[in-house]
Structures are given as structure tokens and as C-alpha cells.
Design an enzyme around this catalytic site. Structure first.
Site, PDB file in Angstrom:
ATOM      1  N   GLY A  11       0.735  -1.238   0.010  1.00 18.37           N
ATOM      2  CA  GLY A  11       0.036   0.015  -0.171  1.00 18.37           C
ATOM      3  C   GLY A  11       0.729   1.394  -0.088  1.00 18.37           C
ATOM      4  O   GLY A  11       1.827   1.389   0.491  1.00 18.37           O
ATOM      5  N   GLY A 102       6.092  -2.908   3.717  1.00 18.19           N
ATOM      6  CA  GLY A 102       5.534  -3.524   5.214  1.00 18.19           C
ATOM      7  C   GLY A 102       6.229  -4.995   5.250  1.00 18.19           C
ATOM      8  O   GLY A 102       7.021  -5.283   4.424  1.00 18.19           O
ATOM      9  N   ASP A 103       5.887  -5.778   6.349  1.00 20.74           N
ATOM     10  CA  ASP A 103       6.055  -7.109   6.335  1.00 20.74           C
ATOM     11  C   ASP A 103       6.445  -8.054   5.315  1.00 20.74           C
ATOM     12  O   ASP A 103       7.508  -8.699   5.173  1.00 20.74           O
ATOM     13  CB  ASP A 103       5.116  -7.835   7.317  1.00 20.74           C
ATOM     14  CG  ASP A 103       5.308  -7.573   8.708  1.00 20.74           C
ATOM     15  OD1 ASP A 103       5.673  -6.487   9.063  1.00 20.74           O
ATOM     16  OD2 ASP A 103       4.587  -8.055   9.493  1.00 20.74           O
ATOM     17  N   GLY A 104       5.367  -8.081   4.527  1.00 21.26           N
ATOM     18  CA  GLY A 104       5.203  -8.977   3.287  1.00 21.26           C
ATOM     19  C   GLY A 104       6.789  -8.606   2.287  1.00 21.26           C
ATOM     20  O   GLY A 104       7.287  -9.318   1.806  1.00 21.26           O
ATOM     21  N   THR A 126       3.720   1.773   6.209  1.00 15.93           N
ATOM     22  CA  THR A 126       2.298   1.320   5.856  1.00 15.93           C
ATOM     23  C   THR A 126       1.531   2.225   7.294  1.00 15.93           C
ATOM     24  O   THR A 126       1.899   2.443   8.339  1.00 15.93           O
ATOM     25  CB  THR A 126       2.210  -0.029   6.504  1.00 15.93           C
ATOM     26  OG1 THR A 126       0.745  -0.257   6.612  1.00 15.93           O
ATOM     27  CG2 THR A 126       2.958  -0.631   7.638  1.00 15.93           C
ATOM     28  N   ILE A 127       0.216   2.675   6.345  1.00 16.90           N
ATOM     29  CA  ILE A 127      -0.618   3.547   7.494  1.00 16.90           C
ATOM     30  C   ILE A 127      -0.966   2.723   8.724  1.00 16.90           C
ATOM     31  O   ILE A 127      -1.537   3.113   9.699  1.00 16.90           O
ATOM     32  CB  ILE A 127      -1.733   4.163   7.060  1.00 16.90           C
ATOM     33  CG1 ILE A 127      -2.855   3.153   6.145  1.00 16.90           C
ATOM     34  CG2 ILE A 127      -1.278   5.049   5.767  1.00 16.90           C
ATOM     35  CD1 ILE A 127      -4.143   3.462   5.910  1.00 16.90           C
ATOM     36  N   ASP A 128      -0.978   1.454   8.707  1.00 10.26           N
ATOM     37  CA  ASP A 128      -1.402   0.364   9.483  1.00 10.26           C
ATOM     38  C   ASP A 128      -0.643   0.401  11.053  1.00 10.26           C
ATOM     39  O   ASP A 128      -1.104   0.133  12.006  1.00 10.26           O
ATOM     40  CB  ASP A 128      -1.713  -1.041   9.222  1.00 10.26           C
ATOM     41  CG  ASP A 128      -2.457  -1.144   7.942  1.00 10.26           C
ATOM     42  OD1 ASP A 128      -3.224  -0.255   7.507  1.00 10.26           O
ATOM     43  OD2 ASP A 128      -2.062  -2.215   7.150  1.00 10.26           O
ATOM     44  N   ARG A 155     -18.254  15.648  13.457  1.00  3.71           N
ATOM     45  CA  ARG A 155     -18.611  16.196  14.791  1.00  3.71           C
ATOM     46  C   ARG A 155     -19.581  17.201  14.556  1.00  3.71           C
ATOM     47  O   ARG A 155     -20.521  17.612  15.244  1.00  3.71           O
ATOM     48  CB  ARG A 155     -17.447  16.480  15.668  1.00  3.71           C
ATOM     49  CG  ARG A 155     -17.988  17.184  17.188  1.00  3.71           C
ATOM     50  CD  ARG A 155     -16.806  17.548  17.695  1.00  3.71           C
ATOM     51  NE  ARG A 155     -16.032  16.114  18.297  1.00  3.71           N
ATOM     52  CZ  ARG A 155     -16.361  15.290  19.182  1.00  3.71           C
ATOM     53  NH1 ARG A 155     -17.230  15.737  20.091  1.00  3.71           N
ATOM     54  NH2 ARG A 155     -15.564  14.322  19.417  1.00  3.71           N
ATOM     55  N   ARG A 163     -27.399  12.978  16.726  1.00  7.21           N
ATOM     56  CA  ARG A 163     -27.339  11.711  15.936  1.00  7.21           C
ATOM     57  C   ARG A 163     -26.065  11.174  16.446  1.00  7.21           C
ATOM     58  O   ARG A 163     -25.185  11.643  17.016  1.00  7.21           O
ATOM     59  CB  ARG A 163     -27.018  11.944  14.584  1.00  7.21           C
ATOM     60  CG  ARG A 163     -28.195  12.239  13.598  1.00  7.21           C
ATOM     61  CD  ARG A 163     -27.467  12.217  12.123  1.00  7.21           C
ATOM     62  NE  ARG A 163     -28.964  12.434  11.244  1.00  7.21           N
ATOM     63  CZ  ARG A 163     -28.730  13.006  10.024  1.00  7.21           C
ATOM     64  NH1 ARG A 163     -27.539  13.233   9.649  1.00  7.21           N
ATOM     65  NH2 ARG A 163     -29.747  13.023   9.337  1.00  7.21           N
ATOM     66  N   ARG A 172      -6.198  -2.844   8.753  1.00  3.45           N
ATOM     67  CA  ARG A 172      -6.340  -4.331   8.798  1.00  3.45           C
ATOM     68  C   ARG A 172      -6.651  -5.030   9.993  1.00  3.45           C
ATOM     69  O   ARG A 172      -7.562  -4.513  10.915  1.00  3.45           O
ATOM     70  CB  ARG A 172      -4.979  -5.032   8.087  1.00  3.45           C
ATOM     71  CG  ARG A 172      -4.600  -4.768   6.870  1.00  3.45           C
ATOM     72  CD  ARG A 172      -3.688  -5.753   6.170  1.00  3.45           C
ATOM     73  NE  ARG A 172      -3.084  -5.200   4.944  1.00  3.45           N
ATOM     74  CZ  ARG A 172      -3.473  -5.369   3.925  1.00  3.45           C
ATOM     75  NH1 ARG A 172      -4.439  -6.513   3.824  1.00  3.45           N
ATOM     76  NH2 ARG A 172      -3.039  -4.876   2.755  1.00  3.45           N
ATOM     77  N   GLY A 186     -11.725  12.513  21.045  1.00  4.04           N
ATOM     78  CA  GLY A 186     -12.859  12.261  22.028  1.00  4.04           C
ATOM     79  C   GLY A 186     -14.184  11.754  21.797  1.00  4.04           C
ATOM     80  O   GLY A 186     -15.145  12.138  22.033  1.00  4.04           O
ATOM     81  N   GLU A 188     -16.866   8.403  22.096  1.00  4.18           N
ATOM     82  CA  GLU A 188     -17.317   7.840  23.143  1.00  4.18           C
ATOM     83  C   GLU A 188     -16.975   6.303  23.017  1.00  4.18           C
ATOM     84  O   GLU A 188     -17.554   5.576  24.072  1.00  4.18           O
ATOM     85  CB  GLU A 188     -19.041   8.215  22.901  1.00  4.18           C
ATOM     86  CG  GLU A 188     -19.450   9.449  23.832  1.00  4.18           C
ATOM     87  CD  GLU A 188     -19.020  10.454  22.658  1.00  4.18           C
ATOM     88  OE1 GLU A 188     -19.158  10.352  21.446  1.00  4.18           O
ATOM     89  OE2 GLU A 188     -18.268  11.497  23.369  1.00  4.18           O
TER      90      GLU A 188
HETATM   91  O1  F6P Z   1      -1.937  -1.947   4.455  1.00  2.00           O
HETATM   92  C1  F6P Z   1      -2.690  -0.632   4.382  1.00  2.00           C
HETATM   93  C2  F6P Z   1      -4.157  -1.072   3.902  1.00  2.00           C
HETATM   94  O2  F6P Z   1      -4.617   0.500   3.537  1.00  2.00           O
HETATM   95  C3  F6P Z   1      -4.913  -1.505   4.812  1.00  2.00           C
HETATM   96  O3  F6P Z   1      -5.331  -0.540   5.979  1.00  2.00           O
HETATM   97  C4  F6P Z   1      -6.313  -1.868   4.065  1.00  2.00           C
HETATM   98  O4  F6P Z   1      -6.792  -3.020   4.783  1.00  2.00           O
HETATM   99  C5  F6P Z   1      -5.588  -2.383   3.094  1.00  2.00           C
HETATM  100  O5  F6P Z   1      -4.371  -1.932   2.666  1.00  2.00           O
HETATM  101  C6  F6P Z   1      -6.299  -2.160   1.468  1.00  2.00           C
HETATM  102  O6  F6P Z   1      -5.649  -2.535   0.529  1.00  2.00           O
HETATM  103  P1  F6P Z   1      -6.191  -2.181  -1.001  1.00  2.00           P
HETATM  104  O7  F6P Z   1      -5.602  -0.804  -1.365  1.00  2.00           O
HETATM  105  O8  F6P Z   1      -5.688  -3.361  -1.556  1.00  2.00           O
HETATM  106  O9  F6P Z   1      -7.517  -2.318  -0.847  1.00  2.00           O
END
Ligand code: F6P
Length: 320
Positions: A11, A102-104, A126-128, A155, A163, A172, A186, A188
């Protein structure tokens, strides 16, 4: 002159473009010839590998995504395509790689190093924020700011109507983005895969809060929990008795101009990566722990479960 290449895999994140800029400039400064590999490992296999100069990276520091594109490559898992990739690198005389991913992506390049001797430095991107060996992955700060902007905007509407709003964040199986976003907005309610939840536990509390005058609720839920944002939203309507809407932010979270933090982190990660390769490191991942960079082996980075910061979990205990 020794030749070095950079590629992005998996990603995209905001911060890759500043990293590519620093890669080219810092390589030249250190008498290395920089190359850009387009389309990740696919580009290695297809020889989409090009020498780069300052002109190639001007005007990209402020842009999200990646100028050299990214990809998830199935072919790179096959030895014959990795052999093709090695032949392509040899044809350019390249013997060092910087990999943003990332890892992979790191597992793939480690295998490639063992087979071919092509040295690499991995930069967690990775944003994750789900890579075990590092506290910070490139792109996380920009994603958090995008989510926070969305929650601030939501908000406004939530408080203008009576609402509930349920926002689903990416990540992920990792709840980091959701956890930090819920805290800084903030919210809930915060639901993440790492923490078991039972909506029943909130029924009485939320109903009482409405009786006491609460007009709106904000819930942030991870894409990795076992109920969808829509299902949580239905629960607010059916059980709590407040009108509700679900918002799935999706890939908006991956884009946007990189924040100052991600631009700076990109520069710092790349500088460490190139310094490491110049010093003779062959297969390391650049990690950021306790505000310091360090070189780790792939096994130290990927072979352990990622654990969320207990301090953050403690701060959020009343919303989960
Ligand atoms: O690993 C980054 C990520 O944006 C995850 O947060 C998300 O689940 C996934 O990639 C989405 O993957 P794709 O861009 O293949 O839909």
C-alpha cells in the site's frame, strides 16, 4: 560509482515521495548513482529501472502517493522471476536496494538477498503501523491527520442533529489508527480487533447519558472488528434509540499531502538506510524505537506479534 535503487511495495503511504526525493539527493551526495524502480517488485522483474537525477524528484515533496508507483507482486514470490529481477539489476550494475513497504515486502527482499547477495535496507511504510519491530511506520501521521479531519467534520453534523456517527478506519487487523483517532477526537466508543468488546456493556450507560442530556455520539471502529460500521450504527438506532449514520473512510486515509512529521521521518529513514548500506549492512530494516533509529534484522522485525502501546490502551479504557 556504486549504484543503488529504490522501490515502493504494498500500500502507498504519504511520505513515499519525500523519501524518494531524499534517496536521490543523498545518494548523489554520497557518490552513489541512484536508480528508480517503477511498480515495485513488478518493475524489478520487467526491468522498469531508470537512472535518476535531481530533476526527477523536484516538486514531489508535498505530494501523497508515490511517483514511482507501488504494487503487490505475486510473481516476485516465484524463484524464476526473482532470477529475472537479479539479471535486470546486474544489467544496470546495481547491487543495493532501498525498499519502502511492510512485512510481506521485507520477507520478499530478504529471500532475494539470500539468493542473490543484493543488499537491502527496508523502510517500514504502512498506515497500519503494524510492524512489530518499530514504533513508527512512514505515513501514519498523515493518515491520522486525515482521519482526525474527517472526525472533526463529522462532529459538526453530529452536534447539529441529535445523531450518532460511526466511522470505520483502516488498519487491517491492527487497531492503532482507530485507537489514536478515537483518543484524539474524544470519541465515546472505540472498537479495535485487539480488545474484545460487548456492546451490551454500553447499553445502560449510553441510554442514561441521553437522559442526562447527551445529544450525539462519535464511535470509531476498526475495519478489523467482527461487526461492520453499519451494524454498529444499526445498534445505536435499534438499541440505544438515537438516529445514526455510518461512514467508511476507505482509501481517503492513504492519500493527502504528507505532514511535516512524515516528510521529516522520510528524510531520516532514508538517510539511515543509505548510511547503513554504505557501512556494509546487507539485510536490515530501519526501525524507530524510543525516538531513536536502529538497524534490525528481518527476524527481529516480522517474527513477533505487534503489540499496541499499553499506555494508549489505558488512556482509552473508558471507550472500549
Ligand atoms: O495496508 C494498508 C491498507 O490500506 C489497509 O489498511 C487496508 O486494509 C488495505 O491496505 C487495503 O488494501 P487495498 O488498497 O488493496 O484495497
Amino acid at each position: 560509482m556504486s549504484k543503488i535503487a529504490i522501490l515502493c511495495s504494498g500500500g502507498d503511504v504519504s511520505g513515499m515521495n519525500p523519501a524518494i526525493k531524499q534517496f536521490v539527493e543523498y545518494s548523489i551526495e554520497n557518490a552513489l548513482t541512484p536508480y528508480l524502480v517503477y511498480d515495485g517488485y513488478e518493475g524489478l522483474i520487467d526491468n522498469n529501472i531508470h537512472p535518476a537525477s535531481y530533476a526527477d524528484v523536484s516538486g514531489i515533496i508535498n505530494r501523497g502517493g508515490t511517483k514511482i508507483r507501488s504494487a503487490r507482486s505475486m510473481r516476485f514470490k516465484e524463484p524464476s522471476f526473482r532470477a529475472q529481477a537479479k539479471a535486470n539489476l546486474d544489467s544496470h550494475g546495481i547491487d543495493k536496494l532501498v525498499v519502502l513497504g511492510g512485512d510481506g515486502s521485507f520477507r520478499g527482499v530478504e529471500k532475494f538477498y539470500k539468493e542473490t547477495g543484493i543488499a537491502f535496507s527496508g523502510i517500514p511504510s504502512t498506515i497500519d503501523n503494524d510492524i512489530a519491530g518499530t514504533d513508527y511506520c512512514l505515513g501514519v501521521d498523515t493518515a491520522l491527520n486525515i482521519i482526525q479531519g474527517a472526525l472533526d467534520a463529522i462532529r459538526d453534523t453530529a452536534s447539529s442533529f441529535k445523531r450518532a456517527f460511526v466511522l470505520e478506519a483502516m488498519g487491517r487487523d491492527c487497531g492503532y489508527l482507530t485507537l489514536v483517532s478515537a483518543l484524539t477526537s474524544g470519541a465515546e466508543l472505540c472498537l479495535i480487533p485487539e480488545v474484545k468488546y460487548d456492546l451490551k456493556a454500553y447499553e445502560r450507560l449510553f441510554k442514561q447519558q441521553i437522559e442526562d442530556g447527551r445529544n450525539y455520539f462519535i464511535a470509531v471502529v476498526s475495519e478489523g472488528v467482527d461487526q461492520s460500521a453499519q451494524e454498529i450504527s444499526d445498534w445505536f438506532e435499534d438499541v440505544i434509540g438515537i438516529e445514526s449514520r455510518a461512514t467508511v473512510l476507505g482509501h481517503i486515509q492513504r492519500g493527502g499531502n504528507p505532514t511535516s512529521r512524515d516528510r521529516l521521518m522520510a528524510y531520516r529513514f532514508v538517510t539511515e538506510a543509505i548510511d547503513g548500506l554504505i557501512a556494509g549492512r546487507k539485510d536490515s530494516v530501519i526501525c524507530y524505537n524510543n525516538s531513536r533509529f536502529n538497524y534490525k534484522s528481518i527476524d527481529d522485525v516480522v517474527n513477533k506479534p505487534n503489540v499496541l502501546d499499553p499506555e494508549l490502551l489505558r488512556l482509552a479504557k473508558n471507550m472500549m
